[in-house]
Scaffold this motif. Structure first.
Motif, mmCIF file in Angstrom:
data_model
loop_
_atom_site.group_PDB
_atom_site.id
_atom_site.type_symbol
_atom_site.label_atom_id
_atom_site.label_comp_id
_atom_site.label_asym_id
_atom_site.label_seq_id
_atom_site.Cartn_x
_atom_site.Cartn_y
_atom_site.Cartn_z
ATOM 1 N N ILE A 33 0.864 -1.180 0.000
ATOM 2 C CA ILE A 33 0.000 0.000 0.000
ATOM 3 C C ILE A 33 0.900 1.230 0.000
ATOM 4 C CG2 ILE A 33 -1.801 1.263 1.229
ATOM 5 C CD1 ILE A 33 -2.627 -1.393 2.527
ATOM 6 N N ILE A 34 0.799 2.055 -1.028
ATOM 7 C CA ILE A 34 1.599 3.274 -1.117
ATOM 8 C C ILE A 34 0.833 4.407 -0.442
ATOM 9 C CG2 ILE A 34 2.597 4.980 -2.687
ATOM 10 C CD1 ILE A 34 3.105 2.770 -4.675
ATOM 11 N N THR A 35 1.457 5.005 0.562
ATOM 12 C CA THR A 35 0.831 6.122 1.266
ATOM 13 C C THR A 35 1.364 7.473 0.795
ATOM 14 O OG1 THR A 35 2.482 5.937 3.021
ATOM 15 C CG2 THR A 35 0.416 4.718 3.302
ATOM 16 N N GLY A 36 2.513 7.501 0.173
ATOM 17 C CA GLY A 36 3.074 8.751 -0.333
ATOM 18 C C GLY A 36 4.418 8.514 -0.980
ATOM 19 N N ARG A 50 0.438 11.438 -4.212
ATOM 20 C CA ARG A 50 -0.164 10.173 -3.820
ATOM 21 C C ARG A 50 0.178 9.096 -4.851
ATOM 22 N NH1 ARG A 50 -4.388 13.884 -3.350
ATOM 23 N NH2 ARG A 50 -5.386 12.960 -5.164
ATOM 24 N N LYS A 51 -0.365 7.919 -4.629
ATOM 25 C CA LYS A 51 -0.100 6.787 -5.513
ATOM 26 C C LYS A 51 -0.542 7.102 -6.942
ATOM 27 C CE LYS A 51 -1.995 2.256 -6.550
ATOM 28 N NZ LYS A 51 -2.976 1.228 -6.165
ATOM 29 N N LEU A 55 1.794 6.735 -10.335
ATOM 30 C CA LEU A 55 1.422 5.901 -11.473
ATOM 31 C C LEU A 55 1.328 6.733 -12.754
ATOM 32 C CD1 LEU A 55 -1.279 3.459 -10.025
ATOM 33 C CD2 LEU A 55 1.028 2.913 -10.808
ATOM 34 N N ALA A 56 0.767 7.930 -12.646
ATOM 35 C CA ALA A 56 0.663 8.802 -13.822
ATOM 36 C C ALA A 56 2.046 9.177 -14.341
ATOM 37 C CB ALA A 56 -0.131 10.057 -13.484
ATOM 38 N N LEU A 57 2.993 9.405 -13.431
ATOM 39 C CA LEU A 57 4.368 9.721 -13.839
ATOM 40 C C LEU A 57 4.993 8.544 -14.577
ATOM 41 C CD1 LEU A 57 6.672 11.852 -13.586
ATOM 42 C CD2 LEU A 57 7.387 10.644 -11.524
#
Length: 200
Positions: A33-36, A50-51, A55-57
């Motif tokens: 779980i990615i929190t930051g 945020r996650k 992901l967009a990057l």
């Protein structure tokens, strides 16, 4: 227990924080779980998000680098996606980050080839890290389309061979028209001095 993954290159450092997903049976050393996350640049403001932003990057930078290596530079990401990257009209590459807050203007970062390579490396290290036990929604690498392969060569270079063939054919035809027509050859005549001998 909170986990932290860190990846370092010369010009940037990526740090991802999160927790193991206990419902999936992940151990203490995993991150499910990615929190930051934060991306620190040398001499530039740090990026955080945020996650979804991470992901967009990855969804735009990794395909952009692949197309760039293939010789087909093109822009990835468009409004309203949070991240956009493309060739910089001056030189290098232009990374555009859009904030989810309406009153925050987009952040533009001009990257040179070395900085882009470092960014791709840290994102690849994160993607391939076995400690990250999280399904990343990244586009699968596909072969370039036929049109994209054609676009690897400049238009002038693609037209050089056909135009050269047409010019050579036209030159050969023009030279052929300039040559004089051959004179007709007269048929051979009988030799009058030859006397037929009567049969014996």
């Amino acid at each position: 227990m909170k986990q932290s993954l860190q990846y370092d290159q010369l010009s940037c450092r990526l740090r991802v924080e999160g927790l193991p997903d206990v419902s999936m049976g992940q151990g203490a050393g995993a991150l499910g779980i990615i929190t930051g996350w934060s991306l620190q640049w040398a001499g530039r403001p740090a990026l955080e998000g945020r996650k979804e932003h991470l992901l967009a990057l990855m969804q735009v930078v990794l395909p952009y680098a692949r197309y760039l290596i293939s010789g087909v530079p093109r822009r990835f990401g468009a409004d309203p996606t949070p991240v956009e990257i493309g060739p910089n009209p001056g030189r290098g590459h232009l990374l555009l980050l859009r904030s989810s807050q309406a009153d925050t203007p987009p952040l533009q970062l001009e990257l040179d080839d070395a900085e882009l390579a470092d960014l791709v490396r840290v994102l690849d290290q994160l993607r391939l890290d076995p400690r990250l036990q999280l399904q990343l929604e990244l586009p699968s690498p596909l072969p370039l389309r036929a049109r994209e392969l054609l676009e690897r060569r400049p238009l002038a270079q693609r037209l050089a061979a056909p135009l050269g063939g047409v010019l050579a054919l036209g030159l050969a035809a023009g030279l052929g028209l300039l040559l004089p027509e051959p004179k007709p050859v007269a048929p051979p005549t009988a030799n009058p001095s030859a006397v037929q001998q009567p049969p014996s």
